[in-house]
Design a protein around this motif. Structure first.
Motif, short mmCIF file in Angstrom:
data_model
loop_
_atom_site.label_atom_id
_atom_site.label_comp_id
_atom_site.label_asym_id
_atom_site.label_seq_id
_atom_site.Cartn_x
_atom_site.Cartn_y
_atom_site.Cartn_z
N ALA A 176 42.72 34.27 35.89
CA ALA A 176 41.78 34.65 37.21
C ALA A 176 42.47 35.01 38.46
CB ALA A 176 40.70 33.45 37.30
N LEU A 177 43.41 34.24 38.58
CA LEU A 177 44.37 34.37 39.94
C LEU A 177 44.90 35.96 39.86
CD1 LEU A 177 44.48 32.59 42.46
CD2 LEU A 177 46.87 32.17 41.49
N GLY A 178 45.17 36.40 38.43
CA GLY A 178 46.00 37.53 38.69
C GLY A 178 45.01 38.56 38.87
N TRP A 179 43.70 38.36 38.15
CA TRP A 179 42.58 39.41 38.40
C TRP A 179 42.25 39.70 39.80
CZ3 TRP A 179 42.73 42.97 35.15
CH2 TRP A 179 42.87 43.09 33.65
N VAL A 180 42.29 38.63 40.49
CA VAL A 180 41.59 38.54 41.71
C VAL A 180 42.85 39.23 42.65
CG1 VAL A 180 41.59 37.08 44.02
CG2 VAL A 180 40.34 36.31 41.91
N SER A 181 44.24 38.90 42.18
CA SER A 181 45.27 39.78 43.06
C SER A 181 45.07 41.00 42.77
CB SER A 181 46.65 39.25 42.53
OG SER A 181 46.68 37.90 42.55
#
Lengths: 301, 225
Positions: A176-181
């Motif tokens: 999820a963090l990757g997508w937010v980035s």
């Protein structure tokens, strides 16, 4: 559809004359190129991170499905009887889909990495392992332990699924963090291209005034700026993606033991995903410059 | 073509122009005069839709400017050639391309215009300067380039704001001759100037009406010149 394709092609080919009306400004253009290249490069890594943690979560989840194991220690003469009781207990426990005795060969394979091959398993007091598969709802581990303690005192329920769940959650969060980035990088690119476009529009106030005086429509003026910035963003992003992919390819491989780091990269059709980054950043630039240009032009007479 | 009805304009504070009514008929030749700061430039800007009147109505080719979209205004500019007091160009393009700019932005940039273009440049005496960049031009050359740019699309109306502002008498005579010639071809011409000798020079060649802005009003100044 054809009309859209024709429009996009027309935009890319452009009107050579219309292009010339905006002076070839050096600095903002180079900054736009650099920014989009850097953003695309970062996006490749964010994408690789997201996909890798997604794969990690998937791997661990599938191992979770295998559920738990029951380890049964008993004196050799009681082993068969205790095993039968344990199997009976497991088969009557709600939430247990299957319970399967591991064969001697399978047990030997499990121990081989530690004791080497050709282990005389029969001569050793090796516990019997039973592989349990849970149903979707899962079983009540505490309840099962109580029942086993009463009926098969030598049995130990190893609920290895339980400690993996937080790991799967962590991998999911990482994804999820990757997508937010990726979203943040996209938004930051839009913001920076808007700033660059605004700077260019402000620096070319006289050009806009002259064009307006000789009867240029807002669409014509905006197009000249939008095209320039979109193409620059596209070119910069393409260079950034190529650099990012090369960097991912050059990541050291840790060999067959699939650790987290070797997983960082693309597998199969995922290699196609980074190729979308440049067109997406181009579209972001097109939209951002268009908004900036229209806003500036509407403020003029 | 251009109609002003009871027009007033204020930049905030007091009104600069008020109760101005005028109809520019096809083929007419007008001079606009008045002291500096009287509002000549403002008046011209009202005539080509660069300013919206604070009161009254302006009609460009039958359309109310208040009801016109930005694109409508842009399209009407293709029928009005404007020569500004400070002629602005695209400084990175040579004179020839600057003069052809109205055709370029209208998407009417065709091969046969190249011949017209050469003719037009020699008509304003800039043939040899066609490849020069605008910053390299003298004041007079800029004025003539601006005039060429204003007429290249064969507009119906030509509005010139102090076209002889920074050029010598001989050159301004030449520029005036160009404008009179255009008027003979049926164009409506309006020249804002405070150079009365220019007006006198023109009167012997053309039926010109002289308008004067005084006390915020537009008056017809007739025989007193």
């Amino acid at each position: 559809m054809n009309a859209v394709v024709a429009k996009v092609l027309g935009f890319l080919v452009g009107d050579a004359q219309a292009d010339r009306v905006v002076p070839p400004a050096g600095f903002t253009v180079r900054l736009t190129l650099f920014t989009s290249a850097a953003m695309a490069f970062l996006m490749v890594f964010a994408l690789a991170l997201s996909l890798a943690s997604g794969r990690l979560a998937a791997t661990w989840s599938s191992e979770l499905d295998r559920g738990a194991t029951l380890r049964l220690s008993a004196p050799p003469e009681q082993m068969a009887a205790q095993t039968a009781v344990a199997m009976a207990v497991l088969q009557t426990t709600p939430g247990v889909a299957t319970a399967r005795l591991l064969s001697a060969d399978e047990q030997r394979a499990l121990l081989a990495p530690w004791f080497g091959p050709d282990l005389p398993l029969e001569d050793l007091p090796v516990p019997q392992l039973i592989e349990i598969t849970e149903t979707g709802a899962g079983f009540d581990a505490a309840g099962l332990r109580l029942r086993l303690a009463a009926e098969v005192p030598g049995a130990v329920l190893d609920d290895h699924a339980r400690w993996r769940k937080p790991l799967v959650r962590a991998a999911g969060a990482l994804r999820a963090l990757g997508w937010v980035s990726i979203l943040l990088i996209g938004a930051a690119s839009a913001a920076m291209i808007t700033l660059a476009a605004n700077a260019a529009l402000a620096a070319n106030a006289q050009v806009i005034e002259v064009l307006r005086l000789v009867g240029a429509t807002d669409g014509y003026i905006a197009q000249a700026f939008v095209r320039r910035f979109t193409l620059r963003a596209l070119a910069g992003a393409a260079a950034g993606v190529v650099a990012g992919l090369i960097a991912v390819l050059l990541l050291p491989s840790a060999g067959a033991e699939a650790t987290f780091l070797t997983g960082l990269g693309f597998r199969g059709w995922h290699w196609l995903l980074p190729l979308l980054i440049a067109p997406i950043l181009g579209a972001v630039a097109y939209w951002a410059t268009g908004v900036a240009a229209r806003k500036t032009l509407e403020g003029l007479t | 073509m251009i109609e002003l009805e009871n027009v007033a304009y204020s930049y905030g504070g007091g009104e600069l122009l008020s109760e101005i009514s005028l109809k520019l008929a096809p083929g007419s030749f007008h001079f606009l005069t008045g002291p500096s700061g009287a509002g000549k430039t403002t008046f011209l800007k009202l005539c080509y839709g660069a300013l919206i009147p604070t009161a009254g109505d302006v009609h460009l080719f039958g359309q109310d400017v208040r009801a016109m979209t930005r694109d409508d205004i842009a399209l009407s500019r293709r029928r009005i050639g404007v020569v500004h007091q400070d002629c602005r160009f695209l400084d990175h393009l040579p004179v020839a391309e600057n003069v052809a700019l109205p055709l370029t932005v209208a998407g009417a940039d065709r091969l046969e215009d190249v011949a017209n273009m050469k003719e037009l440049l020699s008509w304003v005496g800039l043939s040899r300067r066609a490849d020069a960049l605008p910053p390299e031009l003298s004041g007079g050359e800029r004025q003539r380039a601006a005039l060429a740019r204003a007429v290249i699309q064969s507009p119906d109306v030509i509005l010139a704001d102090e076209p002889t502002g920074n050029i010598d008498w001989e050159m301004s005579q030449r520029l005036l001759t160009l404008l009179i010639e255009l008027n003979r071809m049926g164009k409506t011409v309006m020249i804002a100037t405070h150079d009365l000798s220019l007006i006198r020079a023109a009167k012997s060649h053309v039926q010109a009406r002289v308008l004067r802005i005084a006390n915020r009003r537009l008056q017809l100044a007739g025989a007193d010149l």
